[in-house]
Design an enzyme around this catalytic site. Structure first.
Site, PDB file in Angstrom:
ATOM      1  N   GLY A 116       0.815  -1.217   0.000  1.00  0.00           N
ATOM      2  CA  GLY A 116       0.000   0.000   0.000  1.00  0.00           C
ATOM      3  C   GLY A 116       0.847   1.266   0.000  1.00  0.00           C
ATOM      4  O   GLY A 116       0.539   2.234  -0.697  1.00  0.00           O
ATOM      5  N   CYS A 117       1.931   1.239   0.755  1.00  0.00           N
ATOM      6  CA  CYS A 117       2.801   2.418   0.837  1.00  0.00           C
ATOM      7  C   CYS A 117       3.540   2.644  -0.474  1.00  0.00           C
ATOM      8  O   CYS A 117       3.755   3.791  -0.884  1.00  0.00           O
ATOM      9  CB  CYS A 117       3.782   2.270   1.999  1.00  0.00           C
ATOM     10  SG  CYS A 117       2.924   2.190   3.599  1.00  0.00           S
ATOM     11  N   THR A 118       3.916   1.567  -1.132  1.00  0.00           N
ATOM     12  CA  THR A 118       4.578   1.687  -2.431  1.00  0.00           C
ATOM     13  C   THR A 118       3.603   2.258  -3.454  1.00  0.00           C
ATOM     14  O   THR A 118       3.945   3.179  -4.212  1.00  0.00           O
ATOM     15  CB  THR A 118       5.123   0.321  -2.893  1.00  0.00           C
ATOM     16  OG1 THR A 118       6.084  -0.128  -1.930  1.00  0.00           O
ATOM     17  CG2 THR A 118       5.765   0.413  -4.262  1.00  0.00           C
TER      18      THR A 118
END
Length: 154
Positions: free
Chosen positions: A38-40
Site C-alpha cells: 500500500g505504501c509503495t
C-alpha cells in the site's frame, strides 16, 4: 488550525522545515512503512502526479518512521520523485495525530494511520484525510488542492 511545525531529514539527509514552505501550499502525507504494497502504491501515485503538483507549485512530502537510509533504498528501488522525510522518533507523526492504536487479527498495536494533509500558505491545515484508501486518493487530493487555490471551500 495551525499545522504542527517540523524539521525532518529527507533521504539525502537534507532537512525540510515546514516553516520554510510558508507562502505556498504543501501536501504532507503519513504512511506506515517503506516497501510495503500500500505504501509503495501511494508513493508511486504521488510520484506519478508530481508534474501536476509542480504546476500547482505544491510540493509533496511523505513521512514515515523509517530511517533516511530506508527512504533512499525505497526511493531508488521505485524511482520515486517525491521527497520522503524520516521521523524515527515519531514526534511529527504524533503531532499530526497519525500515531494511533491499530488492530490486526484481533491484536492491538501502535502504528501510523495513513493520513494526508494540505497545508495552506499561512501554515494552516486546509484539508485532512484520515484512514486513507490509496486507490484514487491522489486524484482527490489534487481536486481539493485546485478547489482551495480557486478560493472555493474544500
Amino acid at each position: 488550525m495551525p499545522a504542527p511545525d517540523f524539521c525532518l531529514p529527507d533521504a539525502d539527509e537534507e532537512t525540510v522545515c515546514l516553516a520554510d514552505l510558508r507562502g505556498a501550499y504543501a501536501v504532507v502525507y503519513f504512511y506506515p512503512k517503506d516497501n510495503t504494497s500500500g505504501c509503495t502504491l501511494e508513493a508511486r501515485s504521488f510520484s506519478d502526479a508530481r508534474e501536476a503538483f509542480a504546476r500547482e507549485e505544491t510540493p509533496v512530502f511523505g513521512i514515515s518512521p523509517d530511517s533516511t537510509a530506508s527512504h533512499r533504498r525505497f526511493s531508488d528501488k521505485h524511482n520515486l520523485s517525491i521527497r520522503l522525510l524520516s521521523d524515527t522518533e515519531r514526534r511529527t507523526i504524533e503531532a499530526y495525530g497519525a500515531w494511533v492504536t491499530k488492530k490486526m487479527y484481533g491484536r492491538e498495536y501502535m502504528g501510523v494511520e495513513r493520513s494526508t494533509f494540505i497545508i495552506d500558505p499561512e501554515g494552516k491545515i486546509a484539508a485532512v484525510w484520515r484512514k486513507v484508501k490509496v486507490k484514487g486518493h491522489v486524484d482527490a487530493v489534487m481536486a481539493t488542492l485546485e478547489e482551495l487555490k480557486a478560493g472555493r471551500p474544500a
